[in-house]
Design a protein around this motif. Structure first.
Motif: not given
Length: 328
Positions: A108-111, A274-287
Motif C-alpha cells: 500500500l505504501y512505498q515507504t 496518497i503520495p506514499l502509494y507511488e514511487s519510481d518503482t510504481t512508475d515502472v511496474l505499477g502500484l
C-alpha cells in the motif's frame, strides 16, 4: 402463444439458474485492517463500496484491531488478508523457517510512514539534533523501533544518546505538553493534525533512512494456494488505489461508510497518505510493487540490529506475482 409461454418460462428458469450461479460465484473473504476504522484505509473501503471487489467475485468483510490481535486470526484461517507492516513478515516468518506462513503480496505504501515530529521550539531539525533529547516511542517494537534504529544509526548515535520514554499512542499529547521533546509518529497523522492547528513543527521522515516497504497486504501460504482468489483481491485493490489517487473525494466518501463521524478535516490525512502509494518503482511496474533491494536492505537492517536471525533470503518474504504489471 403456447410456444411463447414456453419460451418465457425457459427464460425465467435460465434467469433463476444464472442468478443462483452468480450467487455461488461470490466468494466471501475477511480482511484485517489495523487499529480502528480510519480514512487511511480508504482504498479498501472504496473497493468494496464502489463494487471493485464485487466485479472480481468477492464480498469483503473488514475487521479492525491491533496487528498483534489480527496475526493469530490470519494464521488460524479466520482472516484471509491483513494490512500491516512489511517488517512483521520478516520477523514472524523468521521465527520458524519450516512452518511460518506469512507473505506480503502488495505494498500500500512505498515507504514506512513513520516520522519523528517535534515543536519547532525544540530545535530538532535534523537527526544530529536528537542528542540529549527525550524521545517518545509508542513502544519498543515493530516498524517504529526499526525506524528509530535506522535513524539513530544514520546519525551515528546510539540509544544511550537520547532518553527514550514509552508513551503508547499518546505521541500528539506528549509533544504538545512537552512531556517529550520529540516523538515517533506517522507522517500522515500527527504532523498533519498539528499543521492544521497552525502549530509550528519540525518533521523528519523515517523513510529517508529505513529502507523497508511500508504497510501492505499480508496473507498466508495456505491462502496463496487459491491463486484466483489472491489475484482477484490483489488486482481489485490495485485498481482501488488508482481510483483513490485520481478521485480522492470519492475515496473519502467511501470511507464514511465505515468510519463513524468522519469529518472534513481528515481529508488532509488521506491527501498525506496518497503520495506514499507511488514511487519510481510504481512508475515502472505499477502500484503495489516494491524493489527486491528494499527487502534485502530491510532484512540486513533487522539482522544487524538483532531483530531477527534467519538464513532465509529476502524473496522468501514477498510475492508480487498476483499483481497486474503496468501495460498488461
Amino acid at each position: 402463444m403456447k410456444n411463447l409461454g414456453l419460451i418465457l418460462i425457459s427464460i425465467s428458469l435460465l434467469s433463476i439458474t444464472f442468478a443462483q450461479d452468480t450467487q455461488q460465484d461470490i466468494q466471501s473473504i475477511k480482511v484485517g485492517l489495523g487499529y480502528l476504522p480510519d480514512v487511511q484505509f480508504a482504498p479498501f473501503y472504496l473497493a468494496e463500496v464502489e463494487g471493485l471487489y464485487a466485479e472480481q467475485g468477492l464480498e469483503v468483510e473488514f475487521q479492525h484491531g491491533f496487528a498483534s490481535e489480527l496475526y493469530p486470526l490470519l494464521a488460524q484461517g479466520k482472516l484471509d488478508f491483513v494490512v500491516a507492516d512489511a517488517e512483521d513478515v520478516i520477523g514472524l516468518r523468521s521465527q520458524d523457517e519450516e512452518g511460518a506462513a506469512f507473505k506480503y503480496i502488495l505494498a500500500l505504501y512505498q515507504t514506512v510512514p513513520n516520522a519523528l515530529f517535534s515543536l519547532e521550539s525544540a530545535e530538532i531539525a535534523s537527526l544530529a539534533d536528537l542528542k540529549g533529547k527525550t524521545l517518545g516511542m509508542p513502544g519498543m517494537f515493530g516498524t517504529s523501533l526499526t525506524s528509530l534504529q535506522a535513524m539513530m544509526r544514520a546519525a551515528g548515535l546510539s540509544e544511550d544518546d537520547v532518553t527514550i520514554e514509552e508513551i503508547g499512542f499518546t505521541q500528539l499529547e506528549a509533544v504538545i505538553s512537552k512531556r517529550v521533546d520529540v516523538a515517533m509518529g506517522f507522517i500522515n497523522n500527527e504532523p498533519v493534525v498539528l499543521a492544521e492547528q497552525g502549530v509550528a513543527i519540525n518533521v523528519i521522515p523515517a523513510g529517508e533512512t529505513n529502507p523497508s516497504p511500508g504497510n501492505g497486504v499480508i496473507t498466508t501460504d495456505a491462502v496463496l494456494e487459491d491463486k484466483l482468489l489472491v489475484q482477484a483481491f490483489a488486482q481489485a485493490t490495485q485498481e482501488a488505489m488508482r481510483v483513490t489517487i485520481d478521485q480522492p473525494e470519492l475515496a473519502f466518501e467511501s470511507a464514511k461508510t465505515y468510519v463513524e463521524n468522519l469529518t472534513d478535516d481528515r481529508m488532509q490525512v488521506l491527501e498525506s497518505s496518497i503520495p506514499l502509494y507511488e514511487s519510481d518503482t510504481t512508475d515502472v511496474l505499477g502500484l503495489g510493487f516494491t524493489t527486491v533491494t528494499a527487502w534485502e536492505q530491510t532484512l540486513e537492517l533487522m539482522k544487524s540490529t538483532g531483530r531477527v536471525e534467519t538464513d532465509l533470503s529476502a524473496d522468501a518474504f514477498f510475492d508480487y506475482s498476483f499483481l497486474t504489471l503496468d501495460g498488461e
